[in-house]
Write a protein that holds these residues in place. Structure first.
Motif, PDB file in Angstrom:
ATOM      1  N   PRO A   3       0.818  -1.225   0.000  1.00  0.00           N
ATOM      2  CA  PRO A   3       0.000   0.000   0.000  1.00  0.00           C
ATOM      3  C   PRO A   3       0.845   1.266   0.000  1.00  0.00           C
ATOM      4  O   PRO A   3       0.518   2.221  -0.687  1.00  0.00           O
ATOM      5  CB  PRO A   3      -0.805  -0.104   1.296  1.00  0.00           C
ATOM      6  N   PHE A 195      -9.855   7.083   3.739  1.00  0.00           N
ATOM      7  CA  PHE A 195      -8.878   6.016   3.979  1.00  0.00           C
ATOM      8  C   PHE A 195      -9.039   5.409   5.373  1.00  0.00           C
ATOM      9  O   PHE A 195      -8.505   4.351   5.655  1.00  0.00           O
ATOM     10  CB  PHE A 195      -7.446   6.540   3.821  1.00  0.00           C
ATOM     11  N   ARG A 196      -9.755   6.110   6.244  1.00  0.00           N
ATOM     12  CA  ARG A 196      -9.896   5.592   7.603  1.00  0.00           C
ATOM     13  C   ARG A 196     -10.865   4.428   7.670  1.00  0.00           C
ATOM     14  O   ARG A 196     -10.915   3.727   8.679  1.00  0.00           O
ATOM     15  CB  ARG A 196     -10.313   6.708   8.552  1.00  0.00           C
ATOM     16  N   VAL A 197     -11.668   4.217   6.630  1.00  0.00           N
ATOM     17  CA  VAL A 197     -12.507   3.006   6.629  1.00  0.00           C
ATOM     18  C   VAL A 197     -11.850   1.909   5.797  1.00  0.00           C
ATOM     19  O   VAL A 197     -12.497   0.964   5.393  1.00  0.00           O
ATOM     20  CB  VAL A 197     -13.946   3.287   6.139  1.00  0.00           C
ATOM     21  N   THR A 198     -10.562   2.055   5.530  1.00  0.00           N
ATOM     22  CA  THR A 198      -9.808   0.993   4.858  1.00  0.00           C
ATOM     23  C   THR A 198      -8.742   0.496   5.843  1.00  0.00           C
ATOM     24  O   THR A 198      -8.485   1.168   6.843  1.00  0.00           O
ATOM     25  CB  THR A 198      -9.084   1.513   3.606  1.00  0.00           C
ATOM     26  N   PRO A 199      -8.118  -0.640   5.549  1.00  0.00           N
ATOM     27  CA  PRO A 199      -7.087  -1.135   6.477  1.00  0.00           C
ATOM     28  C   PRO A 199      -5.789  -0.329   6.447  1.00  0.00           C
ATOM     29  O   PRO A 199      -4.863  -0.657   7.180  1.00  0.00           O
ATOM     30  CB  PRO A 199      -6.814  -2.566   5.969  1.00  0.00           C
ATOM     31  N   LEU A 200      -5.709   0.720   5.646  1.00  0.00           N
ATOM     32  CA  LEU A 200      -4.481   1.519   5.609  1.00  0.00           C
ATOM     33  C   LEU A 200      -4.210   2.120   6.990  1.00  0.00           C
ATOM     34  O   LEU A 200      -5.088   2.731   7.582  1.00  0.00           O
ATOM     35  CB  LEU A 200      -4.629   2.642   4.573  1.00  0.00           C
TER      36      LEU A 200
END
Ligand SMILES: Nc1ncnc2c1ncn2[C@@H]1O[C@H](COP(=O)(O)OP(=O)(O)OP(=O)(O)O)[C@@H](O)[C@H]1O
Ligand SMILES: [Mg+2]
Lengths: 355, 304
Positions: A3, A195-200
């Motif tokens: 990522p 991006f906070r609702v992704t695993p990043l």
């Protein structure tokens, strides 16, 4: 890791596509350097007004005239002093009438407002007079100095002085405004929030963003150095390792400040005045355009600790060949930057917000 | 798809004096389309974002099957696909690059071709985000929400800003998501959309669920019979007394007579008109809709 790399690639892609941003990154430094290299930058001689009276021994004057260090003009006393006061001549040398005592006092008047040329003038005249003394007295010298330059000799121009300053200025402006215009806008528009609702992980995002700014900063520095040396014939040393280290550390400091500003301000509009407030004093005081030694003494006690002072001082030292890895002064600059980086980074970590 | 129920237990969020979401309980069975309906400021977005892990609830729990998602936010991130109410993406990237960026964040992403095809974005695959229309951006947001092949898809007003044709296409996509076994949780301001799509609905206002059930169920529970509409020019007042009448409402152009027994009220209305010498212009009868239920429950119109 994947990522971070994909994110870094897409950030770099955006930097390259942002034509306007690229233009302004390079435009200002280029214009600065072109202007100053056009405005006569071959000032390496000390201009000296010599005031003689009728019975002066011509010997001293002749030696001065022959020296490549001086541009000598014989003038009347009043005209000479006026010329020094106004800055047209660096110094006036008052040579008295025929010597009465054993030691003749040559009075040297200089204008301390321009400290660089004043120091140069006083030093050069003292050295030359000592030499003239020996030659005129006809005694064989007790000592002789054979000067061999450690670094290759060159006449230093204002462009050579300016280039490291401009690079220092760029590390500051690009880092501060890069975050101020990029990251703050993304935050404001809710792009980062997505991006906070992704695993990043937040640190992965910050890592990619910081690498992006560092790479862009190094690339634009390389372009400016190439431009100054290739097209404008600046003659500077580029010790690659130390210069890169200073640029990276410098950018690190200013990125930390950028994150702090972006953290505390709610909107993109609010960041610009804060960034100007930080960058303006340093731009003019931290030795970008003129040496810090020309500032009032009291001010230098503060300015010496500015982050940009460390960056410009270290870069100028490296590029003029006066500093290397081993100099305490260079290590002092690195330490100064490291302290700012750690302090800035710690505060940034506390105040940074994603939305 | 796994088929795990999503359960919200006592979710609460306060902003100073405002309680945006107040002790909210919902049970969302797997594989259905669940609609949240409510006027502006009802707390729909806050509810969704607490469930997604984007906002921390002041109180309450979120369960997916046996997993406590507040304790294990990584699970939510992996299994949920999210379209935020206001979503923005990097403007200088293309549609394809945006999808690839989000793909890189997951271990088993769907293919770009698949996503672009579903969302009818093939033509715009290489167009930059800053050149997309509002509706195209909306579809990109939905495509990004599907990147990780999610079990539960959250759509916060997915059809806002779409033209009627695009809305219809979106409905097909959403029904398709359900057919693949995914759970869809959506909010909307459109009654027809809710009625069309949702298997279950919760009507909320002031941070609370006022009622919950299948759309038909809600209508029958609250408005067993029908609605008679006549033009305002008829001069009928809200206090007019007619047989079997529930109440009379002033709507934008018409007066709506909500009734428990259509024939009785209609007979009464005709008698009232001839008695007062009025014309019943624009007379219409229909069965009650979700909109009538909504007004009944919240006392306000959905689009104020
Ligand atoms: N970050 C916040 N700070 C303060 N108040 C907030 C915040 N977010 C929401 N609120 C308040 O909480 C309440 C619920 O807001 P929310 O966005 O959940 O409503 P909504 O049902 O999604 O409305 P809409 O249909 O307009 O999207 C509103 O009164 C809103 O003003
Ligand atoms: Mg909302």
């Amino acid at each position: 890791m994947k990522p971070v790399i994909t994110l870094l690639r897409s950030l770099l892609r955006q930097t390259v596509r942002n034509r306007q941003g690229l233009f302004w990154t390079l435009f200002f430094p280029v214009v600065l350097m072109v202007v100053f290299s056009l405005l006569g930058n071959t000032k390496s001689q000390v201009s000296l007004a010599v005031v003689t009276s009728r019975s002066t021994s011509a010997g001293v004057v002749r030696i001065m005239e022959k020296s490549p260090l001086f541009h000598v003009r014989t003038m009347g006393r009043r005209a000479a002093l006026a010329a020094v006061r106004s800055g047209r001549m660096d110094a006036a040398l008052l040579v008295p009438a025929a010597p009465r005592a054993r030691t003749t006092t040559l009075a040297l008047r200089y204008n301390p407002a321009n400290s660089l040329s004043a120091q140069q003038a006083v030093g050069a005249v003292q050295a030359l007079v000592a030499q003239a003394d020996l030659m005129l007295s006809g005694r064989p010298p007790l000592f002789r100095v054979r000067a061999t330059p450690l670094v290759h000799a060159r006449a230093s121009t204002y462009l050579d002085f300016l280039l490291p300053g401009v690079l220092a200025l760029m590390t500051m402006q690009n880092s501060l405004f890069g975050i101020g215009s990029g990251l703050t806008r993304w935050k404001e528009k809710g792009i980062l929030r997505r991006f906070r609702v992704t695993p990043l992980q937040p640190l992965q995002f910050l890592g990619a963003a910081i690498m992006n700014y560092l790479l862009v900063g190094l690339a634009s520095s390389a372009i400016i150095i190439g431009f100054a040396t290739g097209l404008l014939h600046a003659s500077v040393d580029i010790p690659l390792g130390p210069v890169t280290l200073v640029l990276l550390l410098g950018m690190g400091c200013f990125l930390a400040f950028g994150f702090i500003v972006a953290g505390v301000s709610r909107s993109q509009e609010a960041t610009i005045p804060i960034i100007n407030l930080i960058s303006f004093p340093m731009m003019f005081l931290s030795g970008v355009f003129f040496p810090i030694s020309s500032l009032p003494k009291i001010l230098t006690h503060i300015v010496d600790y500015f982050p940009l002072t460390y960056v410009s001082g270290a870069l100028r030292g490296l590029m003029s060949g006066q500093l290397t890895w081993h100099d305490a002064a260079f290590r002092g600059d690195l330490l100064g930057m490291a302290v700012w980086l750690v302090l800035g980074g710690a505060v940034a970590a506390r105040v940074w917000r994603w939305e | 798809m796994s088929g795990k129920a999503l359960r919200l237990e006592g979710l609460t969020k306060r902003y100073g004096a405002v309680t945006a979401v107040d002790q909210l309980n919902l049970n969302i069975p797997p594989g259905i389309i669940f609609g949240l309906l409510g006027p502006n400021g009802a707390g729909k977005t806050t509810t969704l974002e607490m469930t997604e892990g984007l906002r921390r609830p002041d109180e309450g729990r979120v369960w997916l099957g046996e997993v406590d998602l507040i304790r294990h936010p990584a699970e939510a991130k992996r299994r949920f696909g999210v379209q935020l109410q206001t979503s923005a993406f990097f403007e200088l990237l293309t549609v394809k690059e945006t999808l690839e960026l989000f793909q890189s964040l997951y271990s088993h992403p769907l293919r770009v071709g698949d996503l672009v095809g579903r969302m009818d974005l093939e033509e715009k695959r290489n167009a930059r985000v800053d050149g997309l229309s509002g509706g195209q951006r909306q579809r990109l947001a939905l495509a990004v929400a599907l990147v990780n092949d999610p079990e539960v898809v959250f759509l916060d007003e997915p059809s806002a800003g779409l033209d009627p044709q695009a809305r219809r296409n979106l409905w097909e996509v959403i029904v398709g998501l359900k057919a693949e076994g995914r759970t869809v949780v959506l909010t909307t301001h459109y009654m027809d959309e809710a009625e069309m799509l949702a298997d279950r609905l919760a009507i909320m206002d002031h941070g609370r669920v006022l009622d919950e059930g299948a759309p038909r169920e809600l209508i029958e529970r609250h408005l067993p019979a029908a609605v008679i509409e006549v033009d305002r020019s008829t001069g009928i007042g809200t206090d007019t007394n007619l047989p079997a009448l529930v109440r009379i409402e002033e709507r934008e152009e018409v007066m709506a007579l909500v009734t428990q027994h259509l024939e009785d009220t209609l007979t009464g209305l005709v008698a009232w008109a001839s008695q007062h010498g009025r014309q019943l212009t624009g007379l219409k009868t229909r069965s009650a809709t979700l909109e009538d239920v909504f007004l009944e429950l919240t006392g306000r119109s959905l689009r104020e």
